[in-house]
Design a protein around this motif. Structure first.
Motif, mmCIF file in Angstrom:
data_model
loop_
_atom_site.group_PDB
_atom_site.id
_atom_site.type_symbol
_atom_site.label_atom_id
_atom_site.label_comp_id
_atom_site.label_asym_id
_atom_site.label_seq_id
_atom_site.Cartn_x
_atom_site.Cartn_y
_atom_site.Cartn_z
ATOM 1 N N TYR A 1 0.856 -1.808 0.126
ATOM 2 C CA TYR A 1 -0.058 0.413 -0.062
ATOM 3 C C TYR A 1 0.547 1.703 0.112
ATOM 4 O O TYR A 1 1.278 1.889 0.784
ATOM 5 N N PRO A 2 1.466 1.752 -0.839
ATOM 6 C CA PRO A 2 2.231 2.788 -1.746
ATOM 7 C C PRO A 2 1.836 3.809 -1.132
ATOM 8 O O PRO A 2 2.877 4.500 -1.282
ATOM 9 N N SER A 3 1.096 4.223 -0.904
ATOM 10 C CA SER A 3 0.070 5.540 -0.331
ATOM 11 C C SER A 3 -0.180 5.698 1.439
ATOM 12 O O SER A 3 -1.010 4.819 1.670
ATOM 13 N N ASN A 4 -0.082 6.761 2.461
ATOM 14 C CA ASN A 4 -0.869 6.245 3.164
ATOM 15 C C ASN A 4 -2.843 6.181 2.560
ATOM 16 O O ASN A 4 -3.437 5.775 3.540
ATOM 17 N N ARG A 5 -2.933 6.763 1.764
ATOM 18 C CA ARG A 5 -4.122 6.755 1.487
ATOM 19 C C ARG A 5 -4.852 5.886 1.049
ATOM 20 O O ARG A 5 -5.422 5.119 2.004
ATOM 21 N N LEU A 6 -3.608 4.838 0.507
ATOM 22 C CA LEU A 6 -4.148 3.168 0.111
ATOM 23 C C LEU A 6 -3.791 2.821 1.879
ATOM 24 O O LEU A 6 -4.790 1.160 1.662
ATOM 25 N N LEU A 7 -3.128 2.545 2.382
ATOM 26 C CA LEU A 7 -2.935 2.222 3.392
ATOM 27 C C LEU A 7 -4.516 2.372 4.222
ATOM 28 O O LEU A 7 -5.081 1.617 5.347
ATOM 29 N N ASN A 8 -4.474 2.812 4.220
ATOM 30 C CA ASN A 8 -5.658 3.993 4.958
ATOM 31 C C ASN A 8 -6.885 3.466 4.675
ATOM 32 O O ASN A 8 -8.246 2.921 5.235
ATOM 33 N N ILE A 9 -6.915 3.363 3.776
ATOM 34 C CA ILE A 9 -8.304 2.514 2.287
ATOM 35 C C ILE A 9 -8.508 0.899 2.956
ATOM 36 O O ILE A 9 -9.560 0.442 3.399
ATOM 37 N N ASN A 10 -7.100 -0.074 2.870
ATOM 38 C CA ASN A 10 -7.341 -1.359 3.775
ATOM 39 C C ASN A 10 -7.520 -1.218 4.931
ATOM 40 O O ASN A 10 -8.834 -2.135 5.108
ATOM 41 N N CYS A 11 -7.092 0.077 6.001
ATOM 42 C CA CYS A 11 -8.035 -0.060 7.323
ATOM 43 C C CYS A 11 -9.359 0.357 8.052
ATOM 44 O O CYS A 11 -10.434 -0.834 7.981
ATOM 45 N N LEU A 12 -10.278 0.576 6.771
ATOM 46 C CA LEU A 12 -11.204 1.575 6.546
ATOM 47 C C LEU A 12 -11.979 0.013 6.516
ATOM 48 O O LEU A 12 -12.904 -0.392 6.492
ATOM 49 N N GLU A 13 -11.956 -0.108 5.496
ATOM 50 C CA GLU A 13 -12.243 -1.973 4.471
ATOM 51 C C GLU A 13 -12.191 -2.879 5.894
ATOM 52 O O GLU A 13 -13.348 -3.588 5.415
ATOM 53 N N ASN A 14 -11.741 -2.677 6.067
ATOM 54 C CA ASN A 14 -11.538 -3.588 7.516
ATOM 55 C C ASN A 14 -12.270 -3.530 8.839
ATOM 56 O O ASN A 14 -11.376 -3.416 10.173
ATOM 57 N N PHE A 15 -13.284 -2.585 8.737
ATOM 58 C CA PHE A 15 -14.003 -1.699 9.913
ATOM 59 C C PHE A 15 -12.914 -1.640 10.718
ATOM 60 O O PHE A 15 -12.815 -1.237 12.096
ATOM 61 N N ASP A 16 -12.171 -0.306 10.284
ATOM 62 C CA ASP A 16 -11.393 0.539 10.739
ATOM 63 C C ASP A 16 -10.144 0.031 11.243
ATOM 64 O O ASP A 16 -10.055 0.665 12.622
ATOM 65 N N ALA A 17 -9.939 -1.055 11.294
ATOM 66 C CA ALA A 17 -7.973 -1.682 11.838
ATOM 67 C C ALA A 17 -7.569 -0.863 11.696
ATOM 68 O O ALA A 17 -7.503 0.379 11.106
ATOM 69 N N TYR A 18 -6.995 -0.951 13.120
ATOM 70 C CA TYR A 18 -6.281 -0.116 13.322
ATOM 71 C C TYR A 18 -4.525 -0.400 13.487
ATOM 72 O O TYR A 18 -4.268 -1.401 14.811
ATOM 73 N N TYR A 19 -3.256 0.212 13.348
ATOM 74 C CA TYR A 19 -2.374 0.088 13.479
ATOM 75 C C TYR A 19 -1.644 0.917 13.408
ATOM 76 O O TYR A 19 -1.524 2.567 13.760
ATOM 77 N N SER A 20 -0.078 1.198 15.356
ATOM 78 C CA SER A 20 0.157 2.157 15.629
ATOM 79 C C SER A 20 1.480 1.138 15.874
ATOM 80 O O SER A 20 1.929 0.330 15.587
ATOM 81 N N SER A 21 2.497 2.699 16.094
ATOM 82 C CA SER A 21 3.619 2.140 15.996
ATOM 83 C C SER A 21 4.345 2.814 17.290
ATOM 84 O O SER A 21 4.372 4.219 17.069
ATOM 85 N N GLY A 22 5.729 2.524 18.182
ATOM 86 C CA GLY A 22 6.256 3.674 19.072
ATOM 87 C C GLY A 22 7.349 3.291 18.920
ATOM 88 O O GLY A 22 7.754 1.729 18.703
ATOM 89 N N PHE A 23 8.490 3.938 20.398
ATOM 90 C CA PHE A 23 9.414 3.527 20.869
ATOM 91 C C PHE A 23 9.645 4.479 21.899
ATOM 92 O O PHE A 23 8.967 5.379 21.820
ATOM 93 N N ARG A 24 10.497 3.578 22.549
ATOM 94 C CA ARG A 24 11.202 3.874 24.561
ATOM 95 C C ARG A 24 11.734 3.166 24.298
ATOM 96 O O ARG A 24 12.566 2.263 23.682
ATOM 97 N N ARG A 25 12.109 4.201 25.702
ATOM 98 C CA ARG A 25 13.414 3.359 26.069
ATOM 99 C C ARG A 25 13.097 3.073 27.507
ATOM 100 O O ARG A 25 11.928 3.760 28.378
#
Lengths: 414, 429
Positions: free
Chosen positions: A56-80
């Motif tokens: 999904y080479p753009s944020n729009r395409l990735l988000n379409i995929n999220c919404l198609e799957n009932f607003d599936a949510y992905y997140s990431s983080g970094f911490r020490r």
């Protein structure tokens, strides 16, 4: 609730079957010893990966995929955490009972694509994605003083940490040295050389196959000590920096020395709760209620860093008075009352119980308990209830007020 | 006691109105540890001019008084430290004030009924003195400074101030330090006695609890107290014009780069049907998500083309008869960005595909509301504050709303009334 532990490619997997939620959530951790530059590189990596991927080479395409799957949510983080850097990736989606068949499989596929199949061309991240992420981070770093509290906290850590990981923070000088190629290499380093863990929670999650995530993934072991112990200075270290803001932020740092595992796991939370854990704590009562100097004054402990931070927003002219009061309150911790100990234990017990009502807490504290070699929530509650007044008072001789950083603002509002 | 079944969620909401007018709503969450009660009055910073109970003339009060009152209800004649009292019972106690409500709440896992009675008693036993009112002014002054210190918050505050002409929406909820200096204990009692009557309040309870015991506990507590008869509160009505109060302003603040904010104010027709209102809110939010959200690529394009430095945010405030859309950003080319926003708002394109995707998202988010005691409580409070009841078929509303309905809700939006704020860097210290 049922906890099932498994291993794939030596990677520990924990399934938490819990049926009271309507979602399923999983988390994949990459942990390795921290280096200063990771505050920049790992932040960029997490932002680039979560924004788009090869499939999904753009944020729009990735988000379409999220919404198609009932607003599936992905997140990431970094911490020490102490001496370690942790990058983590989370997915959360609706249980198929409330959505459609195959939603969870689709979500696992996209989760895999985000982490393991980034938007890369010729050994570099997609140039647009790279420059978007660096531009955003640069701007954040240039404006760090706009969030006065966070800036003051960072400066206090820098002051207290000397050359240890406590003093590490993202810096523009490091960002200037990063290239797209070096960043991609660091991404491969994260994927190939981390200690990896996976946790997932939700209804009957042990029946779901997550194998795809571990196809080409391996885990490593590191034996670097988690906790950081810094020197206790001979004298109190005070710093003041002026800025253009309205409110002044006073931060005070305390160092902890020679706490046993029992003390740092069970007694320290009680100590901190009495000192500045909430609205009935000594700092709040003294600084806010009795002297009307601040809207809030609280303390926070970082047990892997062996330190406590105290934070308060005040008027510039009240600096000396507030600092004196805070130090007096810390010194008053030589004696605590049975009531205070009981009250703190009750509150901590309650918040431990309540933490079971958030799906994320089923995956995050289990990781934490692994990381710190602690027990599950029920055992923790039993242990914390054994903490005595004497245990808390004993900490007094192991806690030193060492530093303050004052971010001095100008005139306050009318 | 009545009950209503929430469609597709397999849950019942129990509700009743007591003799004194207090509405009680209970939502059961089997298997969850958290138990909570929110005691809420339909009184926030917007109601600043009204006829106090027992009087006949409209009276004006200092700005920020609803928020000030919230702080002061934690005082008692017996000098009870309520924070300690609740902590002793393992409960977290707090309160908050917004434009249209003030609420007091606790969250606990044990000792629920002790805490419930204590919360009701705390809110229903005001104790204001000259001394404790004065003491609070320093504390709230620092709270005001804390928010003013944040440049992003300042953008919002200034945009509201400049967008509204007559409505108290223009003022900060906490008021200014100058406003709160004027507040007296007499003012507080007048506001309290008018707006904290049980008939202007409701109590939401969420937890793995027996609904009968909850109702009995509250009824017993209320029947032991005397209240005035329920009465109608008369508040000043403001005829807010369509135009904004001030079209632009430049201020300096602690920022590293110039920031801009725009507010678009529009009047909308008040709808008497709550389901229609609920659908219209969804339609407006969806419209903005389609135009400026994650599918639009709008922010990425602005950054890529060096028109903004690093971010472009949008948000909205949807009332019964107005909408305020706010944009904020660290803009590099102001004219160009402003014209792009206007073009985007007016652009007439087919949004059907995006609309259907956001419908799915709305269904998902609605279902997820019911897996957390906190979000259930927020949902019930929103429903009661806005509509005085629960809409039990939101799932079906989201499932059945059509694209044509969506287009109809947004076609009347008028984007012509705007205000702009520019925040520039202060000189170095």
């Amino acid at each position: 609730m049922e906890i099932i532990k498994d291993k794939i490619n030596q990677i520990p997997i924990t399934y938490v079957n819990v049926d009271k939620f309507k979602s399923v959530s999983g988390i994949l951790f990459f942990k390795m010893p921290i280096k200063k530059e990771m505050f920049v590189t790992r932040t960029l990596i997490r932002n680039i990966l979560i924004h788009s991927c090869n499939k999904y080479p753009s944020n729009r395409l990735l988000n379409i995929n999220c919404l198609e799957n009932f607003d599936a949510y992905y997140s990431s983080g970094f911490r020490r955490e102490g001496n370690y850097a942790i990058n983590y990736f989370i997915f959360r989606c609706l249980d198929e009972k409330y959505s459609e068949k195959n939603v969870i499989n689709n979500v696992i596929d996209t989760f895999y694509e985000i982490i393991f199949n980034p938007n890369v061309v010729d050994g570099k991240f997609n140039e647009e994605e790279y420059s978007l992420a660096t531009q955003r981070l640069r701007s954040y770093l240039e404006s760090e003083k706009e969030n006065a509290t966070s800036y003051a906290e960072n400066m206090l850590c820098k002051q207290m940490g000397y050359d240890t990981a406590i003093s590490f923070k993202p810096e523009i000088e490091i960002l200037n040295k990063v290239t797209n190629e070096s960043l991609y290499k660091e991404y491969l380093n994260m994927i190939n050389n981390s200690e990896v863990k996976f946790m997932v929670a939700g209804n009957k999650v042990s029946d779901i196959s997550f194998d795809k995530l571990f196809l080409n993934l391996k885990t490593k072991k590191y034996d670097k000590k988690l906790k950081i112990q810094t020197e206790i200075p001979d004298s109190f270290n005070k710093k003041i920096e002026e800025y253009n803001g309205l409110q002044s932020i006073l931060t005070v740092g305390l160092k902890l020395k020679d706490l046993s595992d029992y003390e740092s796991t069970y007694v320290l939370p009680v100590y901190n709760n009495i000192l500045g854990g909430g609205a009935s704590a000594r700092l709040f009562d003294t600084v806010r209620e009795k002297n009307s100097l601040a809207y809030s004054c609280f303390s926070r402990y970082e047990k892997d860093d062996n330190m406590i931070e105290i934070i308060s927003g005040i008027e510039a002219e009240n600096y000396e008075k507030t600092l004196d009061l805070i130090i007096k309150v810390v010194n008053s911790m030589k004696r605590v009352t049975d009531d205070e100990v009981k009250r703190s234990i009750t509150e901590i017990t309650s918040s431990l119980k309540e933490s079971q009502d958030d799906l994320y807490n089923y995956i995050l504290p289990i990781y934490a308990s692994k990381l710190y070699n602690e027990k599950d929530i029920k055992t923790k509650i039993k242990e914390i209830q054994k903490v005595t007044k004497e245990d808390v008072e004993k900490l007094f001789d192991k806690i030193y007020v060492t530093d303050s950083f004052f971010f001095k603002g100008g005139k306050t509002s009318e | 006691m009545n009950s209503i079944k929430i469609s597709k969620i397999n849950a019942n909401v129990y509700y009743d109105t007591l003799d004194n007018g207090l509405e009680v709503i209970v939502y059961k969450t089997p298997g969850f540890q958290k138990k909570m009660a929110f005691f809420q009055t339909r009184y926030g910073s917007l109601k600043n001019e009204f006829i106090p109970i027992g009087q006949t003339k409209m009276k004006s009060f200092p700005l920020g008084i609803a928020h000030f009152l919230e702080h002061k209800l934690f005082e008692s004649k017996e000098k009870i430290n309520y924070f300690e009292e609740f902590q002793n019972k393992g409960a977290y106690l707090n309160a908050a004030t917004s434009y249209d409500k003030t609420y007091y709440y606790f969250v606990c896992s044990d000792n629920f009924y002790d805490n419930l009675t204590k919360l009701i008693d705390m809110v229903q036993t005001p104790y204001f003195t000259d001394e404790n009112v004065e003491k609070e002014k320093g504390i709230i002054g620092q709270e005001i400074d804390m928010y003013s210190n944040n440049p992003n918050q300042t953008i919002y505050d200034k945009l509201y101030y400049n967008a509204f002409v007559k409505s108290p929406m223009k003022y900060d909820i906490a008021g200014t330090k100058k406003d709160i200096k004027k507040i007296t204990k007499e003012d507080l009692y007048e506001c309290y006695n008018t707006f904290y009557h049980p008939s202007n309040m409701f109590l939401v309870v969420v937890g793995d609890l027996d609904e009968n015991e909850v109702f009995e506990t509250i009824k017993k507590n209320q029947s032991s107290k005397k209240f005035e008869k329920p009465f109608k509160i008369v508040c000043k009505k403001y005829e807010e014009p369509s135009k904004v109060a001030k079209k632009e302003e430049v201020i300096s603040h602690n920022v590293s780069a110039t920031k801009f904010g725009y507010a678009y104010k529009m009047k909308i027709k008040e709808l008497s049907d709550e389901k229609e209102d609920y659908k219209r809110r969804f339609a407006i939010k969806t419209f903005l998500r389609i135009k400026f959200g994650c599918l639009s690529g709008f922010t990425e394009d602005l950054i890529k083309n060096n028109l903004v430095k690093s971010y472009f945010n949008y948000s909205h405030e949807i009332g019964k008869d107005f909408v305020l859309i706010i944009f904020s950003s660290d803009i590099l080319d102001e004219k160009k960005v402003k014209s792009l926003i206007d073009e985007k708002l007016l652009e007439n394109i087919d949004m059907k595909k995006e609309f259907e995707l956001f419908k799915k998202a709305a269904i998902s988010n609605y279902v997820k509301t019911f897996e957390s005691p906190d979000s259930i409580c927020n949902h019930v409070r929103f429903m009661y504050n806005e509509y005085g009841k629960i809409i039990d078929d939101c799932y079906d509303i989201y499932s059945n709303i059509t694209y044509d309905e969506f287009v109809n809700y947004i076609k009347g939006l008028d984007f012509n009334n705007q205000t702009k704020i520019m925040i520039t860097k202060k000189e170095e210290v």
